[in-house]
Write a protein that holds these residues in place. Structure first.
Motif, PDB file in Angstrom:
ATOM      1  N   THR A 326       0.841  -1.195   0.000  1.00 20.94           N
ATOM      2  CA  THR A 326       0.000   0.000   0.000  1.00 20.94           C
ATOM      3  C   THR A 326       0.885   1.258   0.000  1.00 20.94           C
ATOM      4  O   THR A 326       2.080   1.167   0.257  1.00 20.94           O
ATOM      5  CB  THR A 326      -0.844   0.037   1.286  1.00 20.94           C
ATOM      6  N   VAL A 327       0.269   2.407  -0.243  1.00 19.92           N
ATOM      7  CA  VAL A 327       0.995   3.676  -0.109  1.00 19.92           C
ATOM      8  C   VAL A 327       1.194   3.939   1.382  1.00 19.92           C
ATOM      9  O   VAL A 327       0.251   3.811   2.164  1.00 19.92           O
ATOM     10  CB  VAL A 327       0.183   4.841  -0.733  1.00 19.92           C
ATOM     11  N   LYS A 328       2.418   4.278   1.757  1.00 22.29           N
ATOM     12  CA  LYS A 328       2.694   4.571   3.166  1.00 22.29           C
ATOM     13  C   LYS A 328       3.677   5.725   3.281  1.00 22.29           C
ATOM     14  O   LYS A 328       4.396   6.046   2.335  1.00 22.29           O
ATOM     15  CB  LYS A 328       3.318   3.362   3.886  1.00 22.29           C
ATOM     16  N   SER A 329       3.722   6.304   4.498  1.00 23.17           N
ATOM     17  CA  SER A 329       4.758   7.279   4.824  1.00 23.17           C
ATOM     18  C   SER A 329       4.999   7.201   6.318  1.00 23.17           C
ATOM     19  O   SER A 329       4.159   6.688   7.066  1.00 23.17           O
ATOM     20  CB  SER A 329       4.320   8.700   4.434  1.00 23.17           C
ATOM     21  N   TYR A 349      10.158   9.021   5.180  1.00 25.49           N
ATOM     22  CA  TYR A 349      10.085   8.411   3.851  1.00 25.49           C
ATOM     23  C   TYR A 349       8.624   8.251   3.452  1.00 25.49           C
ATOM     24  O   TYR A 349       7.732   8.243   4.312  1.00 25.49           O
ATOM     25  CB  TYR A 349      10.773   7.032   3.855  1.00 25.49           C
ATOM     26  N   ALA A 350       8.402   8.133   2.164  1.00 25.31           N
ATOM     27  CA  ALA A 350       7.067   7.839   1.634  1.00 25.31           C
ATOM     28  C   ALA A 350       7.262   6.912   0.446  1.00 25.31           C
ATOM     29  O   ALA A 350       8.255   7.025  -0.271  1.00 25.31           O
ATOM     30  CB  ALA A 350       6.371   9.125   1.193  1.00 25.31           C
ATOM     31  N   TRP A 351       6.322   5.975   0.255  1.00 26.67           N
ATOM     32  CA  TRP A 351       6.503   5.021  -0.849  1.00 26.67           C
ATOM     33  C   TRP A 351       5.164   4.491  -1.343  1.00 26.67           C
ATOM     34  O   TRP A 351       4.174   4.484  -0.619  1.00 26.67           O
ATOM     35  CB  TRP A 351       7.412   3.866  -0.415  1.00 26.67           C
ATOM     36  N   THR A 398       1.455  16.364  20.486  1.00 30.73           N
ATOM     37  CA  THR A 398       1.459  14.953  20.908  1.00 30.73           C
ATOM     38  C   THR A 398       1.715  13.981  19.768  1.00 30.73           C
ATOM     39  O   THR A 398       2.044  12.825  20.001  1.00 30.73           O
ATOM     40  CB  THR A 398       0.122  14.566  21.579  1.00 30.73           C
ATOM     41  N   SER A 399       1.544  14.448  18.520  1.00 29.67           N
ATOM     42  CA  SER A 399       1.814  13.529  17.411  1.00 29.67           C
ATOM     43  C   SER A 399       2.130  14.292  16.135  1.00 29.67           C
ATOM     44  O   SER A 399       1.755  15.457  15.968  1.00 29.67           O
ATOM     45  CB  SER A 399       0.616  12.608  17.163  1.00 29.67           C
ATOM     46  N   ILE A 400       2.843  13.592  15.248  1.00 23.85           N
ATOM     47  CA  ILE A 400       3.125  14.106  13.903  1.00 23.85           C
ATOM     48  C   ILE A 400       2.567  13.072  12.935  1.00 23.85           C
ATOM     49  O   ILE A 400       2.989  11.913  12.942  1.00 23.85           O
ATOM     50  CB  ILE A 400       4.642  14.279  13.671  1.00 23.85           C
ATOM     51  N   THR A 401       1.589  13.498  12.136  1.00 26.01           N
ATOM     52  CA  THR A 401       0.961  12.575  11.190  1.00 26.01           C
ATOM     53  C   THR A 401       1.417  12.916   9.778  1.00 26.01           C
ATOM     54  O   THR A 401       1.490  14.091   9.418  1.00 26.01           O
ATOM     55  CB  THR A 401      -0.578  12.712  11.266  1.00 26.01           C
ATOM     56  N   THR A 402       1.744  11.879   8.992  1.00 25.01           N
ATOM     57  CA  THR A 402       2.129  12.135   7.601  1.00 25.01           C
ATOM     58  C   THR A 402       1.184  11.399   6.668  1.00 25.01           C
ATOM     59  O   THR A 402       0.692  10.322   6.979  1.00 25.01           O
ATOM     60  CB  THR A 402       3.574  11.676   7.319  1.00 25.01           C
ATOM     61  N   ARG A 403       0.961  12.012   5.514  1.00 22.12           N
ATOM     62  CA  ARG A 403       0.067  11.422   4.506  1.00 22.12           C
ATOM     63  C   ARG A 403       0.719  11.548   3.136  1.00 22.12           C
ATOM     64  O   ARG A 403       1.060  12.650   2.710  1.00 22.12           O
ATOM     65  CB  ARG A 403      -1.264  12.166   4.521  1.00 22.12           C
ATOM     66  N   ALA A 404       0.899  10.425   2.470  1.00 21.45           N
ATOM     67  CA  ALA A 404       1.515  10.429   1.136  1.00 21.45           C
ATOM     68  C   ALA A 404       0.464  10.175   0.070  1.00 21.45           C
ATOM     69  O   ALA A 404      -0.509   9.453   0.299  1.00 21.45           O
ATOM     70  CB  ALA A 404       2.590   9.348   1.060  1.00 21.45           C
ATOM     71  N   GLY A 424      -3.228  -8.861   9.989  1.00 26.75           N
ATOM     72  CA  GLY A 424      -2.628  -7.525  10.009  1.00 26.75           C
ATOM     73  C   GLY A 424      -1.903  -7.084   8.752  1.00 26.75           C
ATOM     74  O   GLY A 424      -0.853  -6.445   8.837  1.00 26.75           O
ATOM     75  N   TYR A 425      -2.449  -7.377   7.567  1.00 22.65           N
ATOM     76  CA  TYR A 425      -1.825  -6.923   6.324  1.00 22.65           C
ATOM     77  C   TYR A 425      -2.485  -5.640   5.827  1.00 22.65           C
ATOM     78  O   TYR A 425      -3.525  -5.232   6.312  1.00 22.65           O
ATOM     79  CB  TYR A 425      -1.968  -8.010   5.244  1.00 22.65           C
ATOM     80  N   GLN A 426      -1.862  -5.040   4.810  1.00 28.35           N
ATOM     81  CA  GLN A 426      -2.446  -3.917   4.069  1.00 28.35           C
ATOM     82  C   GLN A 426      -2.732  -2.695   4.953  1.00 28.35           C
ATOM     83  O   GLN A 426      -3.753  -2.039   4.806  1.00 28.35           O
ATOM     84  CB  GLN A 426      -3.724  -4.375   3.332  1.00 28.35           C
ATOM     85  N   TRP A 427      -1.803  -2.385   5.847  1.00 26.80           N
ATOM     86  CA  TRP A 427      -1.911  -1.120   6.574  1.00 26.80           C
ATOM     87  C   TRP A 427      -1.676   0.003   5.577  1.00 26.80           C
ATOM     88  O   TRP A 427      -0.694  -0.040   4.833  1.00 26.80           O
ATOM     89  CB  TRP A 427      -0.877  -1.026   7.700  1.00 26.80           C
ATOM     90  N   GLY A 428      -2.546   1.018   5.573  1.00 22.28           N
ATOM     91  CA  GLY A 428      -2.320   2.139   4.657  1.00 22.28           C
ATOM     92  C   GLY A 428      -2.794   3.453   5.236  1.00 22.28           C
ATOM     93  O   GLY A 428      -2.817   4.466   4.543  1.00 22.28           O
ATOM     94  N   ALA A 429      -3.193   3.469   6.508  1.00 18.61           N
ATOM     95  CA  ALA A 429      -3.678   4.709   7.132  1.00 18.61           C
ATOM     96  C   ALA A 429      -2.514   5.656   7.406  1.00 18.61           C
ATOM     97  O   ALA A 429      -1.389   5.223   7.657  1.00 18.61           O
ATOM     98  CB  ALA A 429      -4.402   4.393   8.440  1.00 18.61           C
ATOM     99  N   ALA A 430      -2.801   6.960   7.376  1.00 17.80           N
ATOM    100  CA  ALA A 430      -1.835   7.966   7.806  1.00 17.80           C
ATOM    101  C   ALA A 430      -1.556   7.717   9.289  1.00 17.80           C
ATOM    102  O   ALA A 430      -2.482   7.508  10.076  1.00 17.80           O
ATOM    103  CB  ALA A 430      -2.413   9.365   7.591  1.00 17.80           C
TER     104      ALA A 430
END
Ligand SMILES: Nc1nc2c(c(=O)[nH]1)N[C@H]1C(S)=C(S)[C@@H](COP(=O)(O)O)O[C@H]1N2
Ligand SMILES: [Mo]
Length: 439
Positions: A326-329, A349-351, A398-404, A424-430
């Motif tokens: 999936t797309v992730k960062s 990183y993002a991919w 409290t957090s840094i969220t990234t979205r690619a 637990g496959y296909q994680w793709g959430a920011a």
């Protein structure tokens, strides 16, 4: 994912590796034109950078990127305690890796002062059994099955003599980020509790799988190609013939300009860019080419999607199959991270398995609002890109969220839309990366 010899980013990367050896840019380009990456590595790296039957004892060759040394690492004794099962050959100091039983996750913060590629010494290990230490001289790759006319046996030298091709691609475990089902959604999935470090980008060199299949007299009836590993569990993962024949699906013998390290599949492994890590069978011993769909436990009971949101399959698989990642960062900080208040440059990183990355955004309010980050350096489909961002860290953050988002418009979904599945496959959430800011 195309051949590196045609891609400026890859040429640039390779160049940075041979430049310190005193090769002129002109000679370098001539070598590339003459014989591609393998010729460059052979001519510039000398013995050490050329894959030979000698096993890779030292990855810190001049032609390879610097091997990350365990500078602040624990003592050898403490290391041995951290690896009770000793399933890997390379050192896995805790300063560089998070150990999960038989597996080692990369600590992303260690990429802060590194280049684009993940050094082979830092690269994550996902082993279902102990790393086998194979002898390249004795190793053979069998090509068999009812969809080849002339079954083949290839030696290591046979492989090295075939046309060489290189790709820069990520390798990512299908279960990468699985631990976040528990940590962020309070709904654990079964298996190794990775954060985002079951991932690495490397420059791979080898032979096209298509060339090997052609040599064995590939028949039109071929449907499935199953690679099997020589480790004691004998991972055996079938892929469709269409994927097997793609230009960037390789049997690789070199990683980042040096022979494959033992733990990463020496003498040779499959490289199936963009697809789940499990397709990239290490210590490849055989390829079975069949005229029908082939099943193994690796595409029926494991590496399938099981859960209320997935169809029960009609055939043997016990869950819905999947192929691509999936797309992730992510953020290159420890999990959780402590930051000093004030302005600072952060990176990550993002991919995407499908395309180059078009955009990375950063949110300091858990995804309510996003600001663009800057993409830095190479940006390659099915490999990824590095991003940077100037963060003004204020106490209370409290957090840094990234979205690619990739070049085809595929993006990461909000945490609330992450679909749970048992394995637990296909994680793709920011991902909201937890941080504390000290005043
Ligand atoms: N023979 C064999 N191949 C294998 C495995 C294995 O245990 N045995 N693990 C697979 C999985 S699940 C992943 S994610 C990748 C990990 O590759 P790496 O250890 O080189 O990072 O290899 C794949 N190939
Ligand atoms: Mo994996």
């Amino acid at each position: 994912m195309d051949e590196s010899e045609q891609r400026p980013e890859d040429i640039e990367l390779l160049w940075t590796r041979v430049e310190p050896l005193g090769v002129s840019r002109r000679d370098f380009m001539l070598l590339l034109a003459a014989g591609g990456t393998a010729a460059v590595l052979a001519a510039c790296g000398g013995e050490e950078a050329t894959p030979t039957a000698t096993v890779p004892t030292d990855m810190a060759t001049e032609a390879a990127p610097p091997v990350a040394e365990p500078t602040a690492g624990p003592t050898a004794e403490a290391d041995a305690q951290a690896q009770p099962e000793r399933l890997a050959v390379k050192a896995l100091p805790e300063a560089f890796f998070i150990i999960h039983g038989t597996n080692a996750e990369m600590r992303w913060e260690r990429m802060a002062d590194q280049g684009y590629l993940v050094d082979s010494g830092l690269f994550f290990i996902r082993n279902h059994a102990e790393t086998p230490v194979l002898d390249a001289g004795e190793w053979r790759l069998q090509v068999t099955g009812n969809a080849v006319e002339s079954p083949l046996e290839l030696s290591y030298d046979d492989l090295l003599q075939m046309p060489a091709h290189s790709v820069t691609a990520f390798l990512e475990c299908a279960g990468n980020a699985r631990g976040l089902f528990d940590v962020l959604l309070d709904n654990p999935a079964e298996g190794t509790q990775w954060k985002t470090g079951a991932f690495g980008i490397a420059h791979w060199t080898g032979v096209r799988l298509a060339d090997i299949l052609e040599r064995a007299g590939l028949m039109d009836s071929a449907v499935s190609v199953m690679g099997t590993g020589l480790d004691s569990t004998g991972v055996a993962k079938p892929m469709p013939i269409e994927k097997a024949l793609q230009d960037d699906t390789l049997v690789v013998y070199a990683m980042n300009g040096a022979p494959l390290p033992y733990d990463h599949g020496f003498p040779a492994r499959l490289l199936v860019p963009g697809w789940a890590g499990i397709y990239n069978v290490k210590w490849l011993g055989s390829l079975e080419v069949a005229d029908e769909q082939v099943y193994s436990k690796w595409n029926t009971t494991s590496y399938v999607l099981i859960g209320p949101d997935f169809e029960d399959p009609e055939g043997p698989p016990e869950g819905e199959p999947f192929e691509t990642q999936t797309v992730k960062s992510n953020v290159g900080l420890p999990w959780p991270a402590t930051l000093t208040a004030g302005e600072q440059r952060i990176f990550g990183y993002a991919w995407s398995p499908f395309a180059e990355i078009a955009q990375v955004e950063v949110s300091l309010d858990e995804g309510q609002t996003y600001q663009p980050a800057e993409l830095v350096g190479p940006n390659i489909a099915a490999a990824g890109t590095r991003w940077e961002y100037t963060l003004d860290a204020q106490p209370g953050l409290t957090s840094i969220t990234t979205r690619a988002t990739d070049g085809q418009g595929n993006s990461q979904w909000p945490l609330s839309e992450q679909v749970w599945n048992q394995l637990g496959y296909q994680w793709g959430a920011a991902i909201p990366h937890p941080v504390t800011v000290s005043a």
